[in-house]
Design a protein around this motif. Structure first.
Motif, mmCIF file in Angstrom:
data_model
loop_
_atom_site.group_PDB
_atom_site.id
_atom_site.type_symbol
_atom_site.label_atom_id
_atom_site.label_comp_id
_atom_site.label_asym_id
_atom_site.label_seq_id
_atom_site.Cartn_x
_atom_site.Cartn_y
_atom_site.Cartn_z
ATOM 1 N N ILE A 239 -0.323 2.635 11.404
ATOM 2 C CA ILE A 239 -1.012 3.171 10.824
ATOM 3 C C ILE A 239 -2.239 3.960 11.930
ATOM 4 C CG2 ILE A 239 -3.243 2.387 10.371
ATOM 5 C CD1 ILE A 239 -2.195 0.100 8.805
ATOM 6 N N ILE A 240 -1.429 4.042 12.830
ATOM 7 C CA ILE A 240 -2.113 4.307 13.805
ATOM 8 C C ILE A 240 -1.736 5.544 14.411
ATOM 9 C CG2 ILE A 240 -2.528 4.580 16.914
ATOM 10 C CD1 ILE A 240 -3.121 1.430 16.343
ATOM 11 N N ALA A 241 -0.195 5.675 13.948
ATOM 12 C CA ALA A 241 1.105 6.980 14.501
ATOM 13 C C ALA A 241 -0.453 7.953 12.932
ATOM 14 C CB ALA A 241 1.540 6.827 13.582
ATOM 15 N N GLU A 242 -1.094 7.344 11.530
ATOM 16 C CA GLU A 242 -1.351 8.447 11.033
ATOM 17 C C GLU A 242 -2.793 8.909 10.981
ATOM 18 O OE1 GLU A 242 -1.906 8.617 5.514
ATOM 19 O OE2 GLU A 242 -0.875 7.085 6.948
ATOM 20 N N LEU A 243 -3.758 8.097 12.078
ATOM 21 C CA LEU A 243 -4.940 8.235 12.325
ATOM 22 C C LEU A 243 -4.809 9.186 13.343
ATOM 23 C CD1 LEU A 243 -6.122 4.989 12.881
ATOM 24 C CD2 LEU A 243 -7.217 6.776 11.210
ATOM 25 N N GLU A 244 -3.676 9.384 13.956
ATOM 26 C CA GLU A 244 -3.948 10.259 15.148
ATOM 27 C C GLU A 244 -3.061 12.044 15.293
ATOM 28 O OE1 GLU A 244 -1.172 8.241 18.155
ATOM 29 O OE2 GLU A 244 -3.266 7.035 18.955
ATOM 30 N N ASP B 76 7.011 9.203 3.113
ATOM 31 C CA ASP B 76 7.603 8.232 3.225
ATOM 32 C C ASP B 76 7.317 7.098 4.632
ATOM 33 O OD1 ASP B 76 9.149 9.134 4.888
ATOM 34 O OD2 ASP B 76 10.696 9.145 3.769
ATOM 35 N N GLU B 77 6.166 7.374 5.264
ATOM 36 C CA GLU B 77 6.538 6.389 6.404
ATOM 37 C C GLU B 77 4.790 5.900 6.152
ATOM 38 O OE1 GLU B 77 7.342 8.482 9.964
ATOM 39 O OE2 GLU B 77 9.320 9.175 9.250
ATOM 40 N N LYS B 78 3.780 7.068 5.317
ATOM 41 C CA LYS B 78 2.607 5.945 5.313
ATOM 42 C C LYS B 78 2.361 4.687 4.635
ATOM 43 C CE LYS B 78 0.592 10.798 5.659
ATOM 44 N NZ LYS B 78 0.677 11.022 3.871
ATOM 45 N N ILE B 79 1.719 3.571 4.499
ATOM 46 C CA ILE B 79 1.067 2.207 4.394
ATOM 47 C C ILE B 79 0.697 2.271 3.214
ATOM 48 C CG2 ILE B 79 0.666 0.236 4.855
ATOM 49 C CD1 ILE B 79 2.867 0.105 6.509
ATOM 50 N N VAL B 80 1.377 2.169 2.073
ATOM 51 C CA VAL B 80 0.866 2.304 0.883
ATOM 52 C C VAL B 80 0.782 0.217 -0.494
ATOM 53 C CG1 VAL B 80 1.621 4.563 0.180
ATOM 54 C CG2 VAL B 80 2.659 2.504 -0.513
ATOM 55 N N SER B 81 1.228 -0.696 1.207
ATOM 56 C CA SER B 81 0.815 -1.936 0.301
ATOM 57 C C SER B 81 1.151 -2.515 1.985
ATOM 58 C CB SER B 81 2.555 -1.958 -0.335
ATOM 59 O OG SER B 81 2.717 -3.266 -0.888
ATOM 60 N N LEU B 82 -0.026 -3.846 1.388
ATOM 61 C CA LEU B 82 0.157 -4.525 2.403
ATOM 62 C C LEU B 82 0.883 -5.994 2.617
ATOM 63 C CD1 LEU B 82 -3.991 -4.866 3.024
ATOM 64 C CD2 LEU B 82 -2.673 -3.878 4.623
ATOM 65 N N ASP B 83 2.105 -5.556 1.613
ATOM 66 C CA ASP B 83 3.249 -6.309 1.565
ATOM 67 C C ASP B 83 4.048 -6.469 2.297
ATOM 68 O OD1 ASP B 83 2.645 -7.401 -1.149
ATOM 69 O OD2 ASP B 83 3.263 -6.770 -2.435
ATOM 70 N N TYR B 84 5.263 -7.156 2.861
ATOM 71 C CA TYR B 84 5.706 -7.252 4.138
ATOM 72 C C TYR B 84 7.770 -7.422 4.540
ATOM 73 C CZ TYR B 84 7.617 -6.527 9.352
ATOM 74 O OH TYR B 84 8.397 -7.091 10.412
ATOM 75 N N THR B 85 7.918 -6.984 4.706
ATOM 76 C CA THR B 85 9.674 -7.507 5.386
ATOM 77 C C THR B 85 10.255 -7.423 5.788
ATOM 78 O OG1 THR B 85 10.544 -5.432 3.690
ATOM 79 C CG2 THR B 85 9.790 -7.248 2.200
#
Length: 456
Positions: free
Chosen positions: A421-426, A432-441
């Motif tokens: 998320i910080i990478a996208e803010l900056e 394909d590297e953007k966070i689109v879900s808060l599920d995590y593995t």
């Protein structure tokens, strides 16, 4: 069958689907401007010209070219019976529709101004209603279908497309408020509320200065070419008074909240203020000239000037201890007891939110009352007060500790979301590297390790 000319806005609202959703725009152009239909991919590959010409044109999932289509809006005072009677539907059928629809949607809840569409069929018996569609809201609609004596009712939803945006707004002399700066930057009107909800414990929105700015990543919800709202805020940062505040969304204990870069919750014990979009008209003071009594005496609160009826919310979880008329000038007042021997007070209220009674437990941010001008008041405002162990303190200087931080068990997952998320803010990052879900593995952790390795 007669082909109807259908208005462009009708097609847009219905969210036309022809074959597959990906060719909706092409079909709209065909219908409106007579352009040649383009081929489109299917699971088998490309359609042949013959197959292409046989692909149905759909509105609300109905092949509308087989019908005369009538689109109107529910009039003031109109009921389903009034509308269907005008479409030639008899009382017995109206009664069946009413009974069949109640398990799906009670048609007595139809609202004036909402659109409806009638699909009229011609046969040997004349012109009669075959399908009736009522739009509950921009997304959901009810379809009533008639076939002989049979009545079926179903609810459907239009396809909603999410469009991700990253926007920045700046505070300057012209746009010197959160609202003005947001609108000037072309963002939806819901974003100021989102920013206040996220940074309400960290940023003093009554003290914004020229040069302050914020960046936010969010989803917009679209149906065809109509924006129907905003979705998730995937990250934000706010530069205020030379300090940078960041917000990272993360789910902990089943609840989505926002956290700073160190994993501390942005939520604090107390909100910065109990209402939105106001100005401070009078501050905490041991000696203030009273505007009515014209004598100097302590003013043990903060006055927020706001229009009568503005919603007032609880600054923290607590229990209502007083709800009464104050004959000493406070007018309608409310007091709430919070943890650690804090009490908040709300004076000069116009009225109270539904269900607010002495003994009721309220949550932080819950509506409790409305701004008024009761008691000794020169105009609509909220006199807001805080007591600690029975002693009045300045509400603008109240200490407020953060709630629970990210747990050790969730730290790895949080670091993954934070990094992306910080990478996208900056800057710009691949989709394909953007966070689109808060599920995590745990597999996602490899991306962080790869990034760390690439810096060496």
């Amino acid at each position: 069958m007669k082909k109807m000319k259908i208005k462009k806005e009708t097609l847009k609202r219905a969210g036309i689907i022809a074959g597959g959703a990906a060719v909706a725009a092409a079909i709209v152009l065909l219908l409106l401007f007579g352009t040649k239909r383009c081929s489109h991919p299917t699971e088998r590959g490309l359609l042949s010209e013959e197959e292409e010409m046989s692909a149905p044109n759909l509105m609300y999932g109905i092949e509308y070219e087989n019908y005369d289509v009538i689109t109107e809006k529910v009039g003031s005072g109109q009921t389903l019976s009034h509308i269907l009677d005008g479409l030639g539907v008899g009382p017995a059928t109206v009664d069946r529709i009413d009974r069949e629809s109640r398990s799906v949607f009670d048609m007595r809840g139809m609202r004036a101004g909402q659109p409806y569409t009638a699909f009229m069929e011609h046969d040997s018996l004349g012109r009669r209603l075959r399908h009736f569609v009522y739009e509950k809201n921009p997304t959901d609609y009810i379809v009533v279908s008639l076939a002989g004596d049979s009545v079926t009712v179903r609810q459907e939803s239009k396809e909603v497309k999410l469009v991700r945006r990253k926007e920045t707004a700046k505070i300057d002399k012209t746009n010197n408020s959160l609202w003005n700066a947001t609108i000037a930057a072309g963002m939806p009107a819901s974003i100021p509320c989102e920013m206040e909800d996220i940074f309400g414990w960290s940023v003093d929105f009554f003290g914004l200065q020229e040069g302050d700015e914020f960046t936010v990543i969010f989803d917009e919800r679209w149906i065809d070419t109509v924006r129907v709202g905003t979705g998730m805020v995937w990250g934000a940062e706010f530069r205020h008074n030379g300090k940078l505040y960041r917000a990272i969304p993360f789910r902990q204990d089943g609840r989505v909240a926002y956290w700073d870069e160190n994993g501390n919750s942005l939520r604090r014990q107390f909100l910065k203020a109990p209402l939105k979009y106001t100005r401070i008209s009078s501050r905490f003071s041991p000696s203030r000239l009273h505007p009515i009594y014209k004598v100097r005496r302590p003013h043990l609160g903060v006055d927020y000037a706001a229009p009568a009826g503005t919603e007032v919310v609880a600054i923290a979880d607590g229990v209502v201890t007083e709800k009464r008329w104050d004959s000493k000038g406070g007018g309608n007042i409310l007091k709430i007891k919070h943890a650690n021997n804090y009490i908040s007070g709300y004076l000069h209220l116009k009225g109270y939110a539904r269900g607010i009674t002495v003994g009721k437990r309220v949550s932080q941010g819950e509506p409790i009352a409305y701004v008024g001008s009761t008691g000794a008041s020169t105009g609509p405002h909220l006199d807001f007060r805080i007591w600690k162990n029975g002693t009045a303190i300045d509400p603008l200087k109240i200490p407020s500790d953060p709630v629970e931080p990210i747990s050790p068990a969730n730290r790895e997952a949080f670091e993954y979301f934070k990094t992306n998320i910080i990478a996208e803010l900056e800057g710009e990052v691949p989709d394909d590297e953007k966070i689109v879900s808060l599920d995590y593995t745990p597999v996602q952790q490899h991306r962080i390790e790869d990034l760390a390795g690439s810096d060496e």
